[in-house]
Design an enzyme around this catalytic site. Sequence first.
Site, PDB file in Angstrom:
ATOM      1  N   SER A 242      48.843  21.140  33.522  1.00 13.55           N
ATOM      2  CA  SER A 242      47.952  21.846  34.455  1.00 13.55           C
ATOM      3  C   SER A 242      47.445  20.830  35.475  1.00 13.55           C
ATOM      4  O   SER A 242      47.423  19.622  35.187  1.00 13.55           O
ATOM      5  CB  SER A 242      46.758  22.426  33.689  1.00 13.55           C
ATOM      6  OG  SER A 242      45.730  22.823  34.586  1.00 13.55           O
TER       7      SER A 242
ATOM      8  N   ARG B  20      54.963  36.045  27.232  1.00 12.73           N
ATOM      9  CA  ARG B  20      54.303  36.631  28.408  1.00 12.73           C
ATOM     10  C   ARG B  20      54.040  35.527  29.431  1.00 12.73           C
ATOM     11  O   ARG B  20      54.319  34.352  29.160  1.00 12.73           O
ATOM     12  CB  ARG B  20      52.985  37.317  28.014  1.00 12.73           C
ATOM     13  CG  ARG B  20      51.985  36.413  27.339  1.00 12.73           C
ATOM     14  CD  ARG B  20      50.654  37.107  27.024  1.00 12.73           C
ATOM     15  NE  ARG B  20      49.692  36.142  26.503  1.00 12.73           N
ATOM     16  CZ  ARG B  20      49.411  35.985  25.212  1.00 12.73           C
ATOM     17  NH1 ARG B  20      50.010  36.742  24.304  1.00 12.73           N
ATOM     18  NH2 ARG B  20      48.526  35.081  24.830  1.00 12.73           N
TER      19      ARG B  20
ATOM     20  N   GLY C 242      55.709  29.908  23.722  1.00  9.28           N
ATOM     21  CA  GLY C 242      54.838  30.786  24.518  1.00  9.28           C
ATOM     22  C   GLY C 242      55.668  31.655  25.449  1.00  9.28           C
ATOM     23  O   GLY C 242      55.242  31.977  26.554  1.00  9.28           O
TER      24      GLY C 242
ATOM     25  N   ASN D 109      55.513  25.275  26.581  1.00 12.47           N
ATOM     26  CA  ASN D 109      54.661  26.073  27.470  1.00 12.47           C
ATOM     27  C   ASN D 109      53.482  26.721  26.745  1.00 12.47           C
ATOM     28  O   ASN D 109      52.466  27.009  27.367  1.00 12.47           O
ATOM     29  CB  ASN D 109      55.539  27.156  28.131  1.00 12.47           C
ATOM     30  CG  ASN D 109      54.727  28.271  28.748  1.00 12.47           C
ATOM     31  OD1 ASN D 109      54.155  28.121  29.832  1.00 12.47           O
ATOM     32  ND2 ASN D 109      54.639  29.392  28.046  1.00 12.47           N
TER      33      ASN D 109
ATOM     34  N   LYS E 213      45.000  18.859  28.177  1.00 15.44           N
ATOM     35  CA  LYS E 213      46.108  18.719  29.135  1.00 15.44           C
ATOM     36  C   LYS E 213      46.269  17.253  29.563  1.00 15.44           C
ATOM     37  O   LYS E 213      47.383  16.801  29.823  1.00 15.44           O
ATOM     38  CB  LYS E 213      45.895  19.635  30.347  1.00 15.44           C
ATOM     39  CG  LYS E 213      45.958  21.127  30.005  1.00 15.44           C
ATOM     40  CD  LYS E 213      47.323  21.560  29.470  1.00 15.44           C
ATOM     41  CE  LYS E 213      47.437  23.072  29.330  1.00 15.44           C
ATOM     42  NZ  LYS E 213      48.749  23.502  28.799  1.00 15.44           N
TER      43      LYS E 213
ATOM     44  N   TYR F 290      39.729  22.134  27.469  1.00 16.43           N
ATOM     45  CA  TYR F 290      41.045  22.481  28.021  1.00 16.43           C
ATOM     46  C   TYR F 290      41.609  21.311  28.826  1.00 16.43           C
ATOM     47  O   TYR F 290      42.761  20.893  28.623  1.00 16.43           O
ATOM     48  CB  TYR F 290      40.912  23.727  28.892  1.00 16.43           C
ATOM     49  CG  TYR F 290      42.209  24.199  29.512  1.00 16.43           C
ATOM     50  CD1 TYR F 290      43.208  24.784  28.729  1.00 16.43           C
ATOM     51  CD2 TYR F 290      42.454  24.078  30.887  1.00 16.43           C
ATOM     52  CE1 TYR F 290      44.406  25.225  29.289  1.00 16.43           C
ATOM     53  CE2 TYR F 290      43.642  24.520  31.460  1.00 16.43           C
ATOM     54  CZ  TYR F 290      44.610  25.088  30.657  1.00 16.43           C
ATOM     55  OH  TYR F 290      45.791  25.525  31.224  1.00 16.43           O
TER      56      TYR F 290
HETATM   57  P1  NAP Z   1      49.336  33.370  28.562  1.00 17.81           P
HETATM   58  O1  NAP Z   1      49.625  34.436  29.521  1.00 17.81           O
HETATM   59  O2  NAP Z   1      48.136  33.473  27.721  1.00 17.81           O
HETATM   60  O3  NAP Z   1      50.601  33.093  27.610  1.00 17.81           O
HETATM   61  C1  NAP Z   1      50.510  32.049  26.664  1.00 17.81           C
HETATM   62  C2  NAP Z   1      51.691  32.077  25.755  1.00 17.81           C
HETATM   63  O4  NAP Z   1      51.516  31.039  24.775  1.00 17.81           O
HETATM   64  C3  NAP Z   1      51.801  33.377  24.980  1.00 17.81           C
HETATM   65  O5  NAP Z   1      53.160  33.724  24.789  1.00 17.81           O
HETATM   66  C4  NAP Z   1      51.148  33.044  23.649  1.00 17.81           C
HETATM   67  O6  NAP Z   1      51.636  33.894  22.628  1.00 17.81           O
HETATM   68  C5  NAP Z   1      51.608  31.605  23.464  1.00 17.81           C
HETATM   69  N1  NAP Z   1      50.816  30.872  22.493  1.00 17.81           N
HETATM   70  C6  NAP Z   1      49.475  30.658  22.487  1.00 17.81           C
HETATM   71  N2  NAP Z   1      49.127  29.982  21.400  1.00 17.81           N
HETATM   72  C7  NAP Z   1      50.272  29.762  20.689  1.00 17.81           C
HETATM   73  C8  NAP Z   1      50.565  29.131  19.459  1.00 17.81           C
HETATM   74  N3  NAP Z   1      49.615  28.577  18.709  1.00 17.81           N
HETATM   75  N4  NAP Z   1      51.858  29.092  19.067  1.00 17.81           N
HETATM   76  C9  NAP Z   1      52.834  29.647  19.784  1.00 17.81           C
HETATM   77  N5  NAP Z   1      52.621  30.263  20.951  1.00 17.81           N
HETATM   78  C10 NAP Z   1      51.350  30.321  21.392  1.00 17.81           C
HETATM   79  O7  NAP Z   1      49.235  31.988  29.345  1.00 17.81           O
HETATM   80  P2  NAP Z   1      49.990  31.429  30.667  1.00 17.81           P
HETATM   81  O8  NAP Z   1      49.041  31.507  31.774  1.00 17.81           O
HETATM   82  O9  NAP Z   1      51.343  31.997  30.792  1.00 17.81           O
HETATM   83  O10 NAP Z   1      50.050  29.894  30.242  1.00 17.81           O
HETATM   84  C11 NAP Z   1      51.224  29.230  29.811  1.00 17.81           C
HETATM   85  C12 NAP Z   1      50.975  27.733  29.890  1.00 17.81           C
HETATM   86  O11 NAP Z   1      50.647  27.383  31.239  1.00 17.81           O
HETATM   87  C13 NAP Z   1      49.804  27.264  29.032  1.00 17.81           C
HETATM   88  O12 NAP Z   1      50.118  26.022  28.452  1.00 17.81           O
HETATM   89  C14 NAP Z   1      48.680  27.104  30.041  1.00 17.81           C
HETATM   90  O13 NAP Z   1      47.713  26.173  29.613  1.00 17.81           O
HETATM   91  C15 NAP Z   1      49.442  26.637  31.241  1.00 17.81           C
HETATM   92  N6  NAP Z   1      48.775  26.850  32.521  1.00 17.81           N
HETATM   93  C16 NAP Z   1      48.335  28.099  32.870  1.00 17.81           C
HETATM   94  C17 NAP Z   1      47.679  28.268  34.092  1.00 17.81           C
HETATM   95  C18 NAP Z   1      47.153  29.609  34.551  1.00 17.81           C
HETATM   96  O14 NAP Z   1      46.422  29.653  35.539  1.00 17.81           O
HETATM   97  N7  NAP Z   1      47.505  30.704  33.887  1.00 17.81           N
HETATM   98  C19 NAP Z   1      47.489  27.162  34.929  1.00 17.81           C
HETATM   99  C20 NAP Z   1      47.953  25.920  34.544  1.00 17.81           C
HETATM  100  C21 NAP Z   1      48.607  25.780  33.343  1.00 17.81           C
HETATM  101  P3  NAP Z   1      50.841  34.225  21.288  1.00 17.81           P
HETATM  102  O15 NAP Z   1      49.382  34.297  21.636  1.00 17.81           O
HETATM  103  O16 NAP Z   1      51.451  35.497  20.850  1.00 17.81           O
HETATM  104  O17 NAP Z   1      51.172  33.106  20.345  1.00 17.81           O
END
Ligand code: NAP
Length: 275
Positions: free
Chosen positions: A157, A31, A28, A105, A174, A170
């Site tokens: 998370s 971005r 991931g 991630n 987690k 979700y």
């Molecule tokens: P994001 O902006 O949507 O980025 C997610 C990344 O994961 C993207 O690069 C996406 O790329 C990749 N991804 C999704 N599905 C995938 C798959 N099947 N195989 C490979 N790559 C995949 O999300 P983020 O907020 O940075 O989140 C990153 C992590 O932090 C996640 O695990 C999320 O649950 C966790 N998190 C986020 C938050 C929040 O508030 N944002 C809070 C707590 C935890 P592609 O879609 O191109 O594959």
Amino acid sequence: MTGDATVDGAGQGRGGDWLAGRGAVVTGGGRGIGSAVADALVGAGAGVVVAARSTEEIEMVAERLGATGARVHAVPCDVSDEVSVAKMADRARELLGAVDILVNNAGISGSAPFLRVRVGDWEAMHRVNATGPLLVTQALLPGMLERGWGRIVNVASVVGLKGARYISSYASSKHALLGMTRCLADELAGTGVTVNSVCPGYVDTPMTTRNILRIAEATGRDAAAVRRGLEEMQPGGRFVSPGEVAQAVLSFLPEAAASLQGSELVVRGGSTGPG
Ligand code: NAP
């Protein structure tokens, strides 16, 4: 999705090379948090593979970081697909020599009131958020065990540690990730390989923006007002930045972190707490 892009630069130093010679995979990494983690790893001197499905996004990260002289490679991967994971792991070993650090991630999110949770959405969320880290870790852990050194950090998370309305799929994915991390940590004791988790609250990423738009659409409220409301609910009155999560990830990587095993670092500007 075919091929991969490689951007090699002259040097790795960008203010401290304490991870020089180490190879890291960030799933991931195209971005949001993953991109910030890649940035921080490169800043510490590691060679990095960023892996995700959107080739264009990971190539942009590789180009951006490669321009600073870092060794960064974009390798397409769908973490929910065993064949794709095996190919990415082979390519990462080829490009980096060895993979010493893995940041699981990649993740997806979504929401629905419990009675409207669809089995397909539930399974897709678990497949990416829990099975994904299982598959990628199974592919890269044997090399770490052979070399007697490794660092795995899972991006979970705060809702892996507590419940909240409308996010059964979700949050339970987690919880599964944290459960897996704790079990693996016990298996890894004394091997030189550690596995730990970071548990962020709301982070300012494209995922959060998409969630805000979903809430705005479902409630008919203005997206800016939804964002402000969510920010005000955070302990510090703001979202966590991706860079702050990246620093938490880095804290598990030093030699001196060898006894951090199976632990969870909450990153939300307050305790796990309500809200
Ligand atoms: P994001 O902006 O949507 O980025 C997610 C990344 O994961 C993207 O690069 C996406 O790329 C990749 N991804 C999704 N599905 C995938 C798959 N099947 N195989 C490979 N790559 C995949 O999300 P983020 O907020 O940075 O989140 C990153 C992590 O932090 C996640 O695990 C999320 O649950 C966790 N998190 C986020 C938050 C929040 O508030 N944002 C809070 C707590 C935890 P592609 O879609 O191109 O594959």
